[in-house]
Design an enzyme around this catalytic site. Sequence first.
Site, PDB file in Angstrom:
ATOM      1  CG  HIS A 155      -1.912   1.151   1.179  1.00  0.00           C
ATOM      2  ND1 HIS A 155      -3.194   1.000   0.674  1.00  0.00           N
ATOM      3  CD2 HIS A 155      -1.809   2.451   1.548  1.00  0.00           C
ATOM      4  CE1 HIS A 155      -3.824   2.156   0.742  1.00  0.00           C
ATOM      5  NE2 HIS A 155      -3.006   3.056   1.267  1.00  0.00           N
ATOM      6  CB  CYS A 156       2.113   3.308  -2.610  1.00  0.00           C
ATOM      7  SG  CYS A 156       3.229   4.683  -2.928  1.00  0.00           S
TER       8      CYS A 156
END
Length: 308
Positions: A155-156
Amino acid sequence: MHRSGVAMAWNVFKFCTALRGLGSIMILLVLGVVGVTYYAVVLTNYGPALYDGGLYSLISLAVLIFFHCLLVMLLWSYFSVVLTDPGSVPPNWRPAVDEERGEADPLNNGSEFTSLQAEPSNQRIRYCRKCNQLKPPRCHHCSVCGRCVLKMDHHCVWVVNCVGALNYKYFLLFLFYTFLETSLVTLALLPHFIAFFSDDEIPGTPGTLATTFLAFVLNLAFALSVLGFLIMHISLVAANTTTIEAYEKKTTPKWRYDLGQKKNFEQVFGADKRYWFIPAYSEEDLRRMPALQGLEYPSKPDFDSQEF
């Protein structure tokens, strides 16, 4: 013991909620860096130099052309990552074949499915207890998004999204064009940065000089950090694995999805070379390469490995 477990779960929940709340802030931060860079390169330095004449005008024109081309590709790739769903598990998804043996899957029988689901030693069937559903191969649950993501990489916070099967290529292109753009800006502003420490008088207002200095430092920092991240993901693509899988299989010498560097590359970028450097896929690749849809992945036929 119970209270500490509840406290830990609550802290994780608050952390995930905070990450979701960073959404618009991170997008504005990215656009802010782009704005500062654009002002320093185009409006302050190389734009006005077009009217000076001579060789410097030609150099300025070349810098501006490359700058705008890379900026378009950077923003196109960035918003493709932000706006593209990384891939979710279809409702009531069931595997059609045995992932290990290629045989008809007993899950088609409801009673057998119930017994297999309840058997924790059955490694062929992956089940998410948080989503209460079966998980396709290479699928993982994201605590920030609150759902299972197909071929989840991570997850960025910078793209305010999960990076998964359907937007991993776009994320890699975003890294690639960000590195090229920030490297170009660093080199273009390097003479102006050096001029700060010279004894010569520098043209411009204090505001424009400060913006140029800030743009140089920001782009140099991003170029160095993105380079390391890009090298890491190139190695992951070459081995046909993800960040999560690389961590989980760090003690495993072989990997069932490693089909060779060429095929591994095509599993992410497609086989049509015309689409390799743009955040899109050809219709033919989407039709004939199930891996691009995130639900099915070819593997070595004689390799016996457990699914994660």
